[in-house]
Design a protein around this motif. Structure first.
Motif, mmCIF file in Angstrom:
data_model
loop_
_atom_site.group_PDB
_atom_site.id
_atom_site.type_symbol
_atom_site.label_atom_id
_atom_site.label_comp_id
_atom_site.label_asym_id
_atom_site.label_seq_id
_atom_site.Cartn_x
_atom_site.Cartn_y
_atom_site.Cartn_z
ATOM 1 N N HIS A 28 0.181 -7.742 9.708
ATOM 2 C CA HIS A 28 0.850 -8.341 8.540
ATOM 3 C C HIS A 28 1.476 -7.339 7.680
ATOM 4 O O HIS A 28 0.753 -6.426 7.217
ATOM 5 C CB HIS A 28 -0.049 -9.268 7.798
ATOM 6 C CG HIS A 28 -0.659 -10.140 8.598
ATOM 7 N ND1 HIS A 28 -0.123 -11.243 8.990
ATOM 8 C CD2 HIS A 28 -2.211 -10.370 9.149
ATOM 9 C CE1 HIS A 28 -0.929 -12.013 9.920
ATOM 10 N NE2 HIS A 28 -2.118 -11.564 9.931
ATOM 11 N N VAL A 30 3.785 -7.089 3.938
ATOM 12 C CA VAL A 30 4.650 -7.940 3.136
ATOM 13 C C VAL A 30 5.445 -6.876 2.259
ATOM 14 O O VAL A 30 4.976 -5.819 1.822
ATOM 15 C CB VAL A 30 3.339 -8.344 2.046
ATOM 16 C CG1 VAL A 30 4.023 -9.170 0.946
ATOM 17 C CG2 VAL A 30 2.473 -9.126 2.812
ATOM 18 N N PHE A 31 6.461 -7.394 2.221
ATOM 19 C CA PHE A 31 7.779 -6.615 1.167
ATOM 20 C C PHE A 31 8.208 -7.721 0.135
ATOM 21 O O PHE A 31 8.828 -8.639 0.483
ATOM 22 C CB PHE A 31 8.980 -6.323 2.221
ATOM 23 C CG PHE A 31 8.922 -5.367 3.143
ATOM 24 C CD1 PHE A 31 8.715 -4.069 2.546
ATOM 25 C CD2 PHE A 31 8.907 -5.307 4.393
ATOM 26 C CE1 PHE A 31 8.322 -2.952 3.296
ATOM 27 C CE2 PHE A 31 8.837 -4.180 5.189
ATOM 28 C CZ PHE A 31 8.719 -2.964 4.645
ATOM 29 N N ASP A 33 8.159 -10.778 -1.671
ATOM 30 C CA ASP A 33 7.582 -12.066 -1.471
ATOM 31 C C ASP A 33 7.544 -12.586 0.046
ATOM 32 O O ASP A 33 7.132 -13.437 0.445
ATOM 33 C CB ASP A 33 8.583 -12.992 -2.197
ATOM 34 C CG ASP A 33 8.489 -12.934 -3.791
ATOM 35 O OD1 ASP A 33 7.466 -12.411 -4.250
ATOM 36 O OD2 ASP A 33 9.327 -13.175 -4.547
ATOM 37 N N GLU A 34 8.183 -11.580 0.721
ATOM 38 C CA GLU A 34 8.342 -12.085 2.243
ATOM 39 C C GLU A 34 7.101 -11.394 2.992
ATOM 40 O O GLU A 34 6.569 -10.271 2.602
ATOM 41 C CB GLU A 34 9.505 -11.481 2.772
ATOM 42 C CG GLU A 34 10.773 -12.224 2.401
ATOM 43 C CD GLU A 34 12.127 -11.586 3.062
ATOM 44 O OE1 GLU A 34 12.051 -11.381 4.447
ATOM 45 O OE2 GLU A 34 13.034 -11.451 2.317
ATOM 46 N N GLN A 35 6.607 -12.241 3.922
ATOM 47 C CA GLN A 35 5.587 -11.681 4.744
ATOM 48 C C GLN A 35 5.943 -11.660 6.197
ATOM 49 O O GLN A 35 6.299 -12.940 6.703
ATOM 50 C CB GLN A 35 4.342 -12.569 4.454
ATOM 51 C CG GLN A 35 2.904 -12.299 5.336
ATOM 52 C CD GLN A 35 1.849 -13.102 4.981
ATOM 53 O OE1 GLN A 35 1.873 -13.997 4.328
ATOM 54 N NE2 GLN A 35 0.513 -12.554 5.726
ATOM 55 N N LEU A 36 5.611 -10.676 6.835
ATOM 56 C CA LEU A 36 6.244 -10.611 8.173
ATOM 57 C C LEU A 36 5.000 -10.303 9.135
ATOM 58 O O LEU A 36 3.915 -9.782 8.758
ATOM 59 C CB LEU A 36 7.162 -9.136 8.536
ATOM 60 C CG LEU A 36 8.358 -9.033 7.760
ATOM 61 C CD1 LEU A 36 9.054 -7.781 7.872
ATOM 62 C CD2 LEU A 36 9.284 -10.117 8.231
ATOM 63 N N GLU A 37 5.091 -11.051 10.275
ATOM 64 C CA GLU A 37 3.675 -11.029 10.849
ATOM 65 C C GLU A 37 4.168 -10.981 12.592
ATOM 66 O O GLU A 37 5.642 -11.005 13.147
ATOM 67 C CB GLU A 37 3.031 -12.523 11.149
ATOM 68 C CG GLU A 37 2.376 -12.747 9.809
ATOM 69 C CD GLU A 37 1.762 -14.049 9.856
ATOM 70 O OE1 GLU A 37 1.735 -14.837 10.827
ATOM 71 O OE2 GLU A 37 1.179 -14.506 8.881
ATOM 72 N N ALA A 41 6.551 -7.230 12.610
ATOM 73 C CA ALA A 41 5.760 -6.473 11.487
ATOM 74 C C ALA A 41 5.370 -5.378 11.870
ATOM 75 O O ALA A 41 5.329 -4.296 10.997
ATOM 76 C CB ALA A 41 4.676 -7.517 10.828
#
Length: 129
Positions: A28, A30-31, A33-37, A41
């Motif tokens: 996971h 987080v940049f 407000d965005e969360q990449l999974e 990611a």
């Protein structure tokens, strides 16, 4: 030793690729407000880490240059301080050196007169009778 280093780098690179390709499901990033999974990611995290290392390398080079200039300036000031100290020491010791300097000055004066007299005798034209 060079062969071992090359093999070690290749093994570490293979481990990173293996981890990125097969074990990236639970990463996971987080940049803001965005969360990449997932694998994306992991890729973004590796790229961001590489960019961070690159920026750190550039910063370290510039810090090294600045420190070299600062320490060179400090070295110049230290040499200047040593020179001033040597002059102060010479001024402080000069009255004590006077008994040695008087005979040295007399010897220097006698040798100078002897050289001048010898130079005049060589330069004088021979008088023909």
């Amino acid at each position: 030793m060079k062969k071992f280093a090359a093999v070690a780098i290749l093994v570490l690179l293979a481990m990173a690729v293996w981890s990125l390709a097969f074990d990236a499901g639970d990463v996971h990033v987080v940049f803001g407000d965005e969360q990449l999974e997932g694998p994306l990611a992991a890729f973004v995290g590796v790229v961001a880490g590489g960019i961070g290392m690159l920026v750190a390398g550039v910063v370290l080079v510039f810090v090294g240059v600045v420190l070299a200039l600062v320490f060179a300036g400090v070295g110049v000031m230290a040499i200047f301080g040593l020179a001033v100290g040597a002059v102060a020491l010479a001024v402080a010791v000069s009255p004590l050196m006077l008994p040695l300097l008087i005979p040295a000055a007399i010897v220097w004066y006698v040798m100078k007169r002897r050289k001048e007299r010898a130079a005049r005798e060589i330069a004088a034209p021979a008088v023909a009778a």
